[in-house]
Write an enzyme that holds these catalytic residues in place. Structure first.
Site, PDB file in Angstrom:
ATOM      1  N   CYS A 162      48.033  15.131   6.996  1.00  0.00           N
ATOM      2  CA  CYS A 162      48.307  13.874   6.299  1.00  0.00           C
ATOM      3  C   CYS A 162      49.311  13.121   7.156  1.00  0.00           C
ATOM      4  O   CYS A 162      49.804  13.632   8.148  1.00  0.00           O
ATOM      5  CB  CYS A 162      48.931  14.122   4.938  1.00  0.00           C
ATOM      6  SG  CYS A 162      47.949  15.206   3.889  1.00  0.00           S
TER       7      CYS A 162
ATOM      8  N   ARG B 240      45.159  10.125  10.404  1.00  0.00           N
ATOM      9  CA  ARG B 240      45.557  11.454   9.941  1.00  0.00           C
ATOM     10  C   ARG B 240      45.053  11.750   8.529  1.00  0.00           C
ATOM     11  O   ARG B 240      45.174  12.876   8.041  1.00  0.00           O
ATOM     12  CB  ARG B 240      47.079  11.596   9.951  1.00  0.00           C
ATOM     13  CG  ARG B 240      47.695  11.478  11.319  1.00  0.00           C
ATOM     14  CD  ARG B 240      49.193  11.634  11.235  1.00  0.00           C
ATOM     15  NE  ARG B 240      49.561  12.965  10.800  1.00  0.00           N
ATOM     16  CZ  ARG B 240      49.732  14.005  11.604  1.00  0.00           C
ATOM     17  NH1 ARG B 240      49.587  13.855  12.896  1.00  0.00           N
ATOM     18  NH2 ARG B 240      50.055  15.183  11.126  1.00  0.00           N
TER      19      ARG B 240
ATOM     20  N   TRP C 139      45.086  13.431   3.390  1.00  0.00           N
ATOM     21  CA  TRP C 139      43.809  14.099   3.706  1.00  0.00           C
ATOM     22  C   TRP C 139      43.837  15.345   2.845  1.00  0.00           C
ATOM     23  O   TRP C 139      44.555  16.301   3.136  1.00  0.00           O
ATOM     24  CB  TRP C 139      43.752  14.444   5.187  1.00  0.00           C
ATOM     25  CG  TRP C 139      42.512  15.171   5.585  1.00  0.00           C
ATOM     26  CD1 TRP C 139      42.354  16.521   5.697  1.00  0.00           C
ATOM     27  CD2 TRP C 139      41.256  14.599   5.936  1.00  0.00           C
ATOM     28  NE1 TRP C 139      41.074  16.808   6.092  1.00  0.00           N
ATOM     29  CE2 TRP C 139      40.374  15.651   6.248  1.00  0.00           C
ATOM     30  CE3 TRP C 139      40.775  13.285   6.011  1.00  0.00           C
ATOM     31  CZ2 TRP C 139      39.056  15.436   6.635  1.00  0.00           C
ATOM     32  CZ3 TRP C 139      39.462  13.088   6.399  1.00  0.00           C
ATOM     33  CH2 TRP C 139      38.621  14.147   6.705  1.00  0.00           C
TER      34      TRP C 139
ATOM     35  N   ASN D 166      53.241  16.895   4.346  1.00  0.00           N
ATOM     36  CA  ASN D 166      52.065  17.172   5.169  1.00  0.00           C
ATOM     37  C   ASN D 166      52.096  18.657   5.485  1.00  0.00           C
ATOM     38  O   ASN D 166      53.109  19.168   5.948  1.00  0.00           O
ATOM     39  CB  ASN D 166      52.151  16.334   6.463  1.00  0.00           C
ATOM     40  CG  ASN D 166      51.166  16.796   7.517  1.00  0.00           C
ATOM     41  OD1 ASN D 166      50.091  17.279   7.185  1.00  0.00           O
ATOM     42  ND2 ASN D 166      51.545  16.649   8.764  1.00  0.00           N
ATOM     43  N   GLY D 167      50.991  19.356   5.205  1.00  0.00           N
ATOM     44  CA  GLY D 167      50.958  20.790   5.489  1.00  0.00           C
ATOM     45  C   GLY D 167      50.327  21.539   4.331  1.00  0.00           C
ATOM     46  O   GLY D 167      49.716  20.933   3.446  1.00  0.00           O
TER      47      GLY D 167
ATOM     48  N   GLU E  94      26.530  26.263  21.491  1.00  0.00           N
ATOM     49  CA  GLU E  94      27.551  25.254  21.208  1.00  0.00           C
ATOM     50  C   GLU E  94      28.094  24.651  22.505  1.00  0.00           C
ATOM     51  O   GLU E  94      28.309  23.444  22.595  1.00  0.00           O
ATOM     52  CB  GLU E  94      28.674  25.879  20.365  1.00  0.00           C
ATOM     53  CG  GLU E  94      29.835  24.952  20.046  1.00  0.00           C
ATOM     54  CD  GLU E  94      29.458  23.671  19.311  1.00  0.00           C
ATOM     55  OE1 GLU E  94      28.317  23.545  18.836  1.00  0.00           O
ATOM     56  OE2 GLU E  94      30.316  22.765  19.240  1.00  0.00           O
TER      57      GLU E  94
ATOM     58  N   LYS F 287      27.862  20.638  23.441  1.00  0.00           N
ATOM     59  CA  LYS F 287      28.985  19.768  23.859  1.00  0.00           C
ATOM     60  C   LYS F 287      28.629  19.039  25.144  1.00  0.00           C
ATOM     61  O   LYS F 287      28.824  17.829  25.266  1.00  0.00           O
ATOM     62  CB  LYS F 287      30.263  20.582  24.102  1.00  0.00           C
ATOM     63  CG  LYS F 287      30.979  21.170  22.918  1.00  0.00           C
ATOM     64  CD  LYS F 287      31.375  20.223  21.841  1.00  0.00           C
ATOM     65  CE  LYS F 287      30.268  20.004  20.865  1.00  0.00           C
ATOM     66  NZ  LYS F 287      30.436  20.013  19.486  1.00  0.00           N
TER      67      LYS F 287
ATOM     68  N   GLU G 262      25.733  16.413  24.561  1.00  0.00           N
ATOM     69  CA  GLU G 262      25.974  15.199  23.766  1.00  0.00           C
ATOM     70  C   GLU G 262      26.952  14.234  24.425  1.00  0.00           C
ATOM     71  O   GLU G 262      26.871  13.042  24.182  1.00  0.00           O
ATOM     72  CB  GLU G 262      26.371  15.533  22.329  1.00  0.00           C
ATOM     73  CG  GLU G 262      27.672  16.251  22.155  1.00  0.00           C
ATOM     74  CD  GLU G 262      27.933  16.638  20.695  1.00  0.00           C
ATOM     75  OE1 GLU G 262      27.370  16.027  19.795  1.00  0.00           O
ATOM     76  OE2 GLU G 262      28.736  17.560  20.485  1.00  0.00           O
TER      77      GLU G 262
ATOM     78  N   HIS H 166      11.523  35.261  29.157  1.00  0.00           N
ATOM     79  CA  HIS H 166      10.272  34.936  28.462  1.00  0.00           C
ATOM     80  C   HIS H 166       9.938  33.449  28.592  1.00  0.00           C
ATOM     81  O   HIS H 166       9.192  32.915  27.781  1.00  0.00           O
ATOM     82  CB  HIS H 166      10.381  35.334  26.981  1.00  0.00           C
ATOM     83  CG  HIS H 166      10.616  36.799  26.797  1.00  0.00           C
ATOM     84  ND1 HIS H 166       9.638  37.749  27.004  1.00  0.00           N
ATOM     85  CD2 HIS H 166      11.736  37.496  26.488  1.00  0.00           C
ATOM     86  CE1 HIS H 166      10.129  38.955  26.801  1.00  0.00           C
ATOM     87  NE2 HIS H 166      11.413  38.833  26.489  1.00  0.00           N
TER      88      HIS H 166
ATOM     89  N   LYS I  91      29.513  10.251  13.827  1.00  0.00           N
ATOM     90  CA  LYS I  91      30.305  11.420  13.407  1.00  0.00           C
ATOM     91  C   LYS I  91      29.670  12.103  12.204  1.00  0.00           C
ATOM     92  O   LYS I  91      29.651  13.310  12.106  1.00  0.00           O
ATOM     93  CB  LYS I  91      31.736  10.963  13.078  1.00  0.00           C
ATOM     94  CG  LYS I  91      32.682  12.085  12.723  1.00  0.00           C
ATOM     95  CD  LYS I  91      33.039  12.920  13.946  1.00  0.00           C
ATOM     96  CE  LYS I  91      33.746  14.200  13.595  1.00  0.00           C
ATOM     97  NZ  LYS I  91      33.549  15.224  14.641  1.00  0.00           N
TER      98      LYS I  91
HETATM   99  C1  F6R Z   1      28.231  17.971  17.328  1.00  0.00           C
HETATM  100  C2  F6R Z   1      28.411  17.400  16.000  1.00  0.00           C
HETATM  101  C3  F6R Z   1      27.237  17.368  15.079  1.00  0.00           C
HETATM  102  C4  F6R Z   1      27.650  17.857  13.695  1.00  0.00           C
HETATM  103  C5  F6R Z   1      26.482  17.739  12.713  1.00  0.00           C
HETATM  104  C6  F6R Z   1      26.832  18.304  11.354  1.00  0.00           C
HETATM  105  O1  F6R Z   1      29.383  17.902  18.092  1.00  0.00           O
HETATM  106  O2  F6R Z   1      29.479  16.964  15.661  1.00  0.00           O
HETATM  107  O3  F6R Z   1      26.207  18.134  15.579  1.00  0.00           O
HETATM  108  O4  F6R Z   1      28.069  19.180  13.805  1.00  0.00           O
HETATM  109  O5  F6R Z   1      26.124  16.400  12.574  1.00  0.00           O
HETATM  110  O6  F6R Z   1      27.910  17.651  10.783  1.00  0.00           O
HETATM  111  P1  F6R Z   1      28.694  18.251   9.551  1.00  0.00           P
HETATM  112  O7  F6R Z   1      29.376  19.489   9.996  1.00  0.00           O
HETATM  113  O8  F6R Z   1      29.631  17.161   9.138  1.00  0.00           O
HETATM  114  O9  F6R Z   1      27.662  18.546   8.487  1.00  0.00           O
END
Ligand code: F6R
Length: 607
Positions: free
Chosen positions: A2, A28, A75, A101-102, A479, A483, A486, A502, A602
């Site tokens: 927060c 935040r 938050w 905050n915490g 993963e 990264k 993307e 395979h 996002k």
């Molecule tokens: C990758 C990324 C996306 C999310 C996906 C699911 O870096 O951020 O692949 O992981 O859109 O999002 P959440 O976790 O919000 O359901």
């Protein structure tokens, strides 16, 4: 996570400054906001759920009287984002106002004790115990300074707090443990804030409070003291030279890098989960006939890794499923005995919610792991856990992934204990390692950062990458590849290493970089064979291996050494960190903005 901002001025109103300060801390947290000011010995409090500007206008923050005040942008971690749960929180008499905050770990026992002593609580937050603890000390005759110190000595967990006492309008009282708090001073007054950006319009002269310290601000100065014994700390102010943009990212050029470096802290937060919720989720999982781990993107990779944890620790078979495939693949068998553990950072991902809604309609039990209190996922889940990573601004998930893994590892361990499937010694050993994970990640960041940057320089112009791992490391490989894909747009493949022969091996030719995850453990022997296969075809071998693993190092063109003694089941948490950094540095070196990858959002809230 927060945001806190407070100020005590020689003249003028504090509230407009607090409003502006909070605005700069909006990253935040932004689900609710509140301000307390002191005027003529009377506390004025205005707060509500909603965005800062909207609430500030509706409740006329800028007109609140008084030259001293504190504000908070929230938050949610404990309790939904509602007016009652918004900060500031007050004691029974309404004479002590606290913003925090915490996460207070022992708030339940403190709340029970205080309620037994006659205190009335109105919110569901952990924070509310603080004003009541202070009130208790004031009742015993303590002055504000001593009351604050005695109260915070009873808190376990993380906190940055700012406190107003109606009886002491000349001061703001602050304290910190693990959550950031900065104090600042100008000709016009003194300030406290969670972060530098909020401070910059008013002063560049600041001092950071350290863990276990409190500060007392007056319009003309400040005093820093140790919480343990009240002794004085001499800390001069330092001048901040950062631009506002730099300050918002705490000096990091991008949010993604800042969030990668926040991982030791977000992992510490993830270890502060309330054990009762873990037990509740574990009990539901234990009862299910079939367990599906449902998620999208990075969260799906966390589910994939978790399926190994549930299997190996709790001897529980679970099915990790990409959310958009769930209905088509398993829909017809879902029923009252099915358990869906949905993992979603945002709690709003369309595909995940659609799968959850489908299963809910068929009377399945819905469980959630999310970073967002009040999200749709929390509303539709029978029980849920909030991972407490704070907002993530970078589009590429980093700190929320490792925190998801740590939450799921704790859940698997609880389940193991509940089901009696592994020995007490094994449980204790794993638990010990879990607690070390934040420090291990800190060590990885310190040790590997410059090496990863060198590798990024060397490999930045490659046209293709392969990521390979065995067992749980196949999730790490996926993963790491996501990264890179993307934010650098470099085509890349990730596979369980055993599967590479395979098919994927056909694209390997001279000098194609192949990244292998080689933690010590059950898969370590077999990964050497996979490395040899790729090496024989001329691939460039880049490995993440344990310090001192000479065999793997000798087979590698480049390697990154990881700390010793990490259990394989926890390895995705530290091992993904160099891969996050690699993707980040390659993106930057290719002139791309890692915070805003093309075509991505996002939170994907559409079909
Ligand atoms: C990758 C990324 C996306 C999310 C996906 C699911 O870096 O951020 O692949 O992981 O859109 O999002 P959440 O976790 O919000 O359901």
């Amino acid at each position: 996570m927060c945001g806190i901002f407070g100020c005590i001025l020689r003249r003028g109103l504090a509230a407009p400054l607090i409003h502006k300060g909070l605005k700069r801390l909006e990253y935040r947290g932004y689900d609710s906001v509140g301000v307390a000011t002191l005027d003529g010995g009377v506390l004025h409090i205005r707060k509500d759920a909603g965005k800062i500007d909207e609430v500030a206008e509706r409740l006329s923050f800028d007109e609140m009287p008084g030259a001293v005040g504190v504000g908070h942008t929230r938050w949610a971690t404990h309790g939904a984002p509602t007016m009652v749960n918004a900060h500031p929180h007050v004691d029974c008499g309404g004479v002590v106002a606290v913003v925090h905050n915490g996460v207070i770990e022992n708030f339940q026992e403190l709340r029970r004790e205080l309620e037994e002593g006659g205190h009335r609580f109105v919110s569901k937050t952990d924070t509310e115990v603080i004003p009541h603890l202070i009130e208790e000390e004031l009742k015993k005759g303590a002055q504000p300074r001593e009351a604050l110190l005695r109260a915070v000595r009873r808190l376990r967990g993380s906190y940055a707090i700012a406190v107003l006492f109606a009886s002491d309008p000349e001061h703001i009282y602050c304290a910190r443990n693990e959550s950031p708090l900065i104090i600042g001073l100008s000709e016009d007054g003194a300030y406290c804030a969670s972060d530098i950006p909020a401070m910059l319009p008013y002063t560049r002269m600041v001092a950071w409070l350290r863990n276990g310290e409190a500060a007392i601000l007056s319009a003309g100065g400040y005093e820093i003291i140790r919480i343990s014994d009240g002794s004085r700390v001499d800390r001069p102010l330092t001048e901040i030279s950062w631009s506002l943009k730099m300050a918002e990212r705490q000096g990091y050029p991008h949010f993604m890098l800042k969030e990668i470096y926040e991982q030791p802290q977000s992992l510490r937060n993830a270890l502060r989960l309330q054990k009762t919720y873990l037990d509740l989720l574990a009990a539901f999982l234990d009862r299910g006939r079939e367990i599906f781990l449902v998620a999208a993107g990075t969260s799906y990779h966390a589910c994939l890794a978790a399926s190994y944890m549930f299997s190996k620790l709790a001897r529980l078979t679970t099915y990790p499923v990409i959310a958009s495939e769930f209905i088509e693949r398993y829909g017809s068998s879902i029923g009252i005995d099915s358990v869906i553990l949905a993992v979603s950072q945002s709690g709003e991902t369309y595909d995940t919610l659609k799968a959850v809604e489908y299963a809910r309609m068929r009377a399945a039990t819905i469980l959630g792991v999310t970073n967002t209190v009040g999200s749709t996922l929390t509303r539709v889940s029978r029980a849920y856990i909030v991972q407490q990573s704070g907002p993530e601004i970078g589009v590429a998930a980093t700190k929320t992934f490792t925190a998801q893994l740590l939450v799921l590892a704790q859940l698997a361990l609880r389940l193991a204990r509940m089901r009696g499937k592994i020995s007490q010694d094994e449980i204790d050993e794993f638990q010990e390692k879990l607690l070390e994970i934040p420090s291990i990640v800190e060590e990885v960041l310190n040790r590997s950062a410059s090496r990863v940057e060198e590798l990024a320089e060397k490999y930045k112009d490659e046209k293709l990458f392969l990521f390979l791992g065995r067992g749980i490391s196949s999730a790490t490989a996926l993963e790491g590849r996501l990264k890179l894909l993307e934010i650098t747009y470099i085509p890349s493949l990730a596979y369980p290493a055993g599967e590479s022969k395979h098919g994927p091996i056909s694209i390997v030719e001279e000098d194609v970089p192949c990244i292998f995850l080689c933690p010590r453990g059950e898969t370590r022997r077999d990964i050497v064979g996979s490395i040899m296969e790729m090496k024989a075809r001329g691939a460039k071998i880049i490995t993440l291996c344990e310090e001192g693993d000479e065999e793997v190092k000798e087979l590698s063109d480049d390697y990154i050494e990881m700390p010793k003694g990490i259990p394989e089941l926890l390895s995705p948490i530290p091992y993904v960190v160099p891969l996050q950094l690699l993707a980040y540095h390659i993106a930057v070196k290719r002139g791309l903005d890692p915070d805003k990858p093309r075509n991505l959002a996002k939170s994907v809230t559409v079909p």
